[in-house]
Design a protein around this motif. Structure first.
Motif, PDB file in Angstrom:
ATOM      1  N   ARG A 121      13.554   5.129 -13.838  1.00 47.88           N
ATOM      2  CA  ARG A 121      12.485   4.470 -14.570  1.00 47.88           C
ATOM      3  C   ARG A 121      11.502   3.884 -13.562  1.00 47.88           C
ATOM      4  O   ARG A 121      11.801   3.792 -12.375  1.00 47.88           O
ATOM      5  CB  ARG A 121      13.016   3.361 -15.469  1.00 47.88           C
ATOM      6  CG  ARG A 121      13.611   2.181 -14.717  1.00 47.88           C
ATOM      7  CD  ARG A 121      14.046   1.099 -15.663  1.00 47.88           C
ATOM      8  NE  ARG A 121      12.923   0.639 -16.449  1.00 47.88           N
ATOM      9  CZ  ARG A 121      13.034  -0.031 -17.594  1.00 47.88           C
ATOM     10  NH1 ARG A 121      14.224  -0.295 -18.067  1.00 47.88           N
ATOM     11  NH2 ARG A 121      11.981  -0.433 -18.248  1.00 47.88           N
ATOM     12  N   LEU A 123       9.661   0.923 -11.848  1.00 50.62           N
ATOM     13  CA  LEU A 123       9.870  -0.512 -11.653  1.00 50.62           C
ATOM     14  C   LEU A 123       8.503  -1.182 -11.647  1.00 50.62           C
ATOM     15  O   LEU A 123       7.700  -0.969 -10.756  1.00 50.62           O
ATOM     16  CB  LEU A 123      10.572  -0.777 -10.326  1.00 50.62           C
ATOM     17  CG  LEU A 123      12.009  -0.288 -10.212  1.00 50.62           C
ATOM     18  CD1 LEU A 123      12.558  -0.581  -8.834  1.00 50.62           C
ATOM     19  CD2 LEU A 123      12.881  -0.954 -11.270  1.00 50.62           C
ATOM     20  N   ARG A 124       8.277  -1.986 -12.673  1.00 46.20           N
ATOM     21  CA  ARG A 124       6.985  -2.655 -12.781  1.00 46.20           C
ATOM     22  C   ARG A 124       7.017  -4.013 -12.096  1.00 46.20           C
ATOM     23  O   ARG A 124       8.088  -4.502 -11.734  1.00 46.20           O
ATOM     24  CB  ARG A 124       6.614  -2.812 -14.256  1.00 46.20           C
ATOM     25  CG  ARG A 124       6.410  -1.478 -14.959  1.00 46.20           C
ATOM     26  CD  ARG A 124       5.888  -1.682 -16.349  1.00 46.20           C
ATOM     27  NE  ARG A 124       5.735  -0.419 -17.064  1.00 46.20           N
ATOM     28  CZ  ARG A 124       4.651   0.350 -16.997  1.00 46.20           C
ATOM     29  NH1 ARG A 124       3.649   0.004 -16.218  1.00 46.20           N
ATOM     30  NH2 ARG A 124       4.584   1.462 -17.690  1.00 46.20           N
ATOM     31  N   SER A 125       5.827  -4.598 -11.983  1.00 40.33           N
ATOM     32  CA  SER A 125       5.685  -5.908 -11.350  1.00 40.33           C
ATOM     33  C   SER A 125       6.686  -6.903 -11.927  1.00 40.33           C
ATOM     34  O   SER A 125       6.846  -6.998 -13.138  1.00 40.33           O
ATOM     35  CB  SER A 125       4.261  -6.408 -11.583  1.00 40.33           C
ATOM     36  OG  SER A 125       4.115  -7.699 -11.047  1.00 40.33           O
ATOM     37  N   GLY A 126       7.361  -7.646 -11.063  1.00 42.03           N
ATOM     38  CA  GLY A 126       8.286  -8.678 -11.525  1.00 42.03           C
ATOM     39  C   GLY A 126       9.717  -8.198 -11.657  1.00 42.03           C
ATOM     40  O   GLY A 126      10.616  -8.997 -11.883  1.00 42.03           O
ATOM     41  N   PHE A 127       9.943  -6.888 -11.519  1.00 43.13           N
ATOM     42  CA  PHE A 127      11.309  -6.375 -11.616  1.00 43.13           C
ATOM     43  C   PHE A 127      11.903  -6.222 -10.221  1.00 43.13           C
ATOM     44  O   PHE A 127      11.211  -5.919  -9.265  1.00 43.13           O
ATOM     45  CB  PHE A 127      11.340  -5.038 -12.367  1.00 43.13           C
ATOM     46  CG  PHE A 127      11.159  -5.213 -13.849  1.00 43.13           C
ATOM     47  CD1 PHE A 127      12.246  -5.147 -14.695  1.00 43.13           C
ATOM     48  CD2 PHE A 127       9.915  -5.494 -14.378  1.00 43.13           C
ATOM     49  CE1 PHE A 127      12.094  -5.343 -16.061  1.00 43.13           C
ATOM     50  CE2 PHE A 127       9.752  -5.689 -15.736  1.00 43.13           C
ATOM     51  CZ  PHE A 127      10.842  -5.612 -16.581  1.00 43.13           C
ATOM     52  N   ASN A 142       5.968  -0.216  -8.621  1.00 43.38           N
ATOM     53  CA  ASN A 142       4.619  -0.772  -8.665  1.00 43.38           C
ATOM     54  C   ASN A 142       4.493  -2.036  -7.819  1.00 43.38           C
ATOM     55  O   ASN A 142       5.509  -2.677  -7.507  1.00 43.38           O
ATOM     56  CB  ASN A 142       4.245  -1.087 -10.114  1.00 43.38           C
ATOM     57  CG  ASN A 142       3.943   0.166 -10.912  1.00 43.38           C
ATOM     58  OD1 ASN A 142       3.880   1.270 -10.365  1.00 43.38           O
ATOM     59  ND2 ASN A 142       3.757   0.014 -12.208  1.00 43.38           N
ATOM     60  N   PRO A 143       3.260  -2.407  -7.474  1.00 41.57           N
ATOM     61  CA  PRO A 143       3.055  -3.650  -6.738  1.00 41.57           C
ATOM     62  C   PRO A 143       3.676  -4.818  -7.506  1.00 41.57           C
ATOM     63  O   PRO A 143       3.529  -4.890  -8.721  1.00 41.57           O
ATOM     64  CB  PRO A 143       1.533  -3.796  -6.700  1.00 41.57           C
ATOM     65  CG  PRO A 143       0.994  -2.434  -6.934  1.00 41.57           C
ATOM     66  CD  PRO A 143       1.981  -1.732  -7.789  1.00 41.57           C
ATOM     67  N   ARG A 158       5.777   6.949  -6.484  1.00 36.61           N
ATOM     68  CA  ARG A 158       4.921   6.139  -5.624  1.00 36.61           C
ATOM     69  C   ARG A 158       5.592   4.810  -5.307  1.00 36.61           C
ATOM     70  O   ARG A 158       5.978   4.102  -6.225  1.00 36.61           O
ATOM     71  CB  ARG A 158       3.579   5.899  -6.307  1.00 36.61           C
ATOM     72  CG  ARG A 158       2.750   7.159  -6.418  1.00 36.61           C
ATOM     73  CD  ARG A 158       1.496   6.902  -7.205  1.00 36.61           C
ATOM     74  NE  ARG A 158       1.805   6.586  -8.594  1.00 36.61           N
ATOM     75  CZ  ARG A 158       0.951   6.768  -9.591  1.00 36.61           C
ATOM     76  NH1 ARG A 158      -0.244   7.226  -9.363  1.00 36.61           N
ATOM     77  NH2 ARG A 158       1.296   6.472 -10.821  1.00 36.61           N
ATOM     78  N   ARG A 160       4.861   1.314  -4.095  1.00 30.54           N
ATOM     79  CA  ARG A 160       3.765   0.376  -3.817  1.00 30.54           C
ATOM     80  C   ARG A 160       4.218  -1.079  -3.816  1.00 30.54           C
ATOM     81  O   ARG A 160       3.442  -1.975  -3.545  1.00 30.54           O
ATOM     82  CB  ARG A 160       2.654   0.554  -4.857  1.00 30.54           C
ATOM     83  CG  ARG A 160       2.004   1.912  -4.717  1.00 30.54           C
ATOM     84  CD  ARG A 160       0.965   2.114  -5.780  1.00 30.54           C
ATOM     85  NE  ARG A 160       0.323   3.404  -5.629  1.00 30.54           N
ATOM     86  CZ  ARG A 160      -0.615   3.852  -6.452  1.00 30.54           C
ATOM     87  NH1 ARG A 160      -1.002   3.118  -7.465  1.00 30.54           N
ATOM     88  NH2 ARG A 160      -1.141   5.027  -6.263  1.00 30.54           N
TER      89      ARG A 160
END
Lengths: 220, 266
Positions: A121, A123-127, A142-143, A158, A160
């Motif tokens: 999956r 990984l979005r910000s905060g994870f 993600n950043p 990616r 980041r």
């Protein structure tokens, strides 16, 4: 004369000589060692010596007198083997393996690998992922997302966010991604950031070379 | 009727949640839908001002939840559309005045009565956001084409996904085609590329939004406004219509059309 412990008891390899001499040497040894042979089961390796029922019966009695039991006779002579069998003695033992053979392991072709987790999956910000081992992500990082692994980190996507490989000091850990542009990349105690200039994204692998983190394009 | 609950959220403040809520509410109402907008930004209420209904407030969301009034008493009817109502936030309380379960209960009560419940979420990821998210059937994440707002949108999308209830769709607000062209602003495709969720609308930057907000007349009422049209298009997409994205850059649009004309003719 060679004396060796085996599964069945004690293996005594007798030198090939006149049976009388061999027998005397044996009895002499038993007397000399005394308690070592007491109550033991003996297996003779008599090599090519041809022994009849008389000889074997005699030695059997002699041994009995010293509280030693004749368990078997190993011989290359078919006559001796036959006689021994008729007397109810065993004629084969499990030969102890030679040391060199013991050390020779079968060639290992099945890898058991090392502990890793697979994250399918983005990984979005905060994870955050923290793992004792390697981390594999199928998706983007993600950043603002963070990966901490004691081993290596592989991102099929990616990268980041922030990543720390070899978090407990493993300098051999690597970080690779299809697009390696982390906010911050750490391997063991080394730390680096991604240069600001936009370059064409390509698969890269980062590792410590000469005490510095180096990112190189992936070569097959 | 079995109303759908749409939560408008963003994480970051000031990206246009309240503007979007007001405009979507009006747009859906203008399309003949029965709509209730709920302002969950308790203590910092705005939606009533943007909708021009501030002076009609008697009861609010907290009153309805606490049973100080009937739910219908807290629903303020819009001045323009009788099928549009607002449940305003309380201004003198804070987010802890209601719980996510209160919102679920309230929306379950509303669902049989209306077509749409549009919830305006407060900024942030705390209690107020959780209240707004709890009853959602669908979540619209608003972002501006600007890195910090995209970052917060990413965070919000992650939280919505973690909640595993409602799918999130993206609205990119205040895009400036000229700046995008000059490379000074993230393009819509840059944003979609990073956030990787379905795009439901792009709203161009438009001065008339600010003017109309100040007058309590949402921009969707203005036929000439591109932003207004963009909001109306989002409303139609919510209703299941297949509306293509607007061509934002007029010149480029014309050139592209001319180009197509020529390539089509040759």
């Amino acid at each position: 004369m060679e004396i060796k412990g085996i599964k069945e008891g004690i293996l005594v390899t007798l030198e090939e000589q006149e049976w009388q001499d061999a027998k005397d040497a044996l009895i002499g040894k038993i007397k000399e060692k005394g308690d070592f042979f007491k109550g033991a089961q003996l297996v003779f390796d008599v090599g090519n010596m041809v022994l009849g029922a008389n000889e074997l019966g005699e030695v059997c009695d002699l041994l009995m007198a010293h509280d030693v039991i004749l368990h078997g006779v190993i011989s290359k002579s078919l006559v001796t083997q036959k006689v021994a069998k008729e007397m109810g003695l065993v004629t084969k033992v499990e030969k102890p393996r030679l040391n060199s053979e013991q050390k020779l392991k079968p060639l290992e072709t099945v890898f058991t690998g090392e502990p890793a987790i697979f994250i399918h999956r983005t990984l979005r910000s905060g994870f955050k992922v923290a793992y004792q081992g390697h981390v594999i992500v199928l998706g983007d990082v993600n950043p603002g997302a963070e990966i901490i692994a004691t081993g290596s980190v592989v991102v099929w996507g990616r990268l980041r966010g922030t990543v720390h490989a070899g978090a407990e000091g493993d300098q051999a850990a690597v970080v690779c991604a299809l697009d390696l542009s982390p906010t911050q990349l750490r391997i063991a105690s080394k730390i680096t950031t991604t240069p600001q200039e936009q370059v064409e994204s390509k698969p890269e692998i980062a590792s410590i070379v000469d005490g510095q983190i180096i990112a190189e394009p992936w070569k097959h | 009727m079995n109303g759908r609950v749409v939560t408008i959220t963003s994480g970051k403040g000031g990206v246009g949640k309240t503007t979007t809520t007001a405009n979507l509410g009006l747009a859906l109402a203008s399309l003949g839908q029965n709509v209730v907008c709920i302002d969950t930004d308790i203590g910092l209420r705005n939606l009533d001002v943007v909708m021009g209904l501030e002076n009609r407030i008697v009861y609010d969301l907290v009153d309805a939840v606490e049973g100080n009034c009937r739910l219908t008493q807290a629903m303020i009817r819009d001045r323009r559309y009788a099928n549009l109502h607002l449940i305003p936030a309380a201004q003198t309380r804070d987010k802890s005045a209601i719980a996510p379960s209160d919102m679920v209960r309230l929306c379950n009560e509303l669902r049989p009565e209306v077509d749409w419940v549009i919830i305006d979420s407060p900024a942030g990821i705390e209690r107020g956001f959780r209240n707004a998210l709890a009853p959602a059937d669908e979540v619209l994440v608003i972002t501006n084409p600007e890195v910090s707002s995209v970052r917060d949108a990413d965070r919000i999308i992650g939280l919505v996904e973690a909640d595993e209830k409602a799918p999130a769709k993206l609205v990119i607000n205040r895009i400036n085609p000229g700046m995008v062209k000059r490379g000074d602003m993230l393009s819509a495709s840059d944003v979609v590329d990073l956030l990787a969720i379905p795009l439901i609308g792009i709203v161009p930057e438009d001065e008339s939004v600010l003017v109309s907000t100040n007058h309590g007349q949402p921009v969707v009422l203005n036929d000439k406004s591109k932003a207004g049209t963009a909001f109306l298009n989002i409303a139609r997409r919510l209703m299941g219509e297949d509306v293509p994205l607007m061509v934002l850059d007029e010149k480029e649009g014309l050139l592209m059309r001319l180009g197509k004309l020529f390539s089509g003719g040759s």
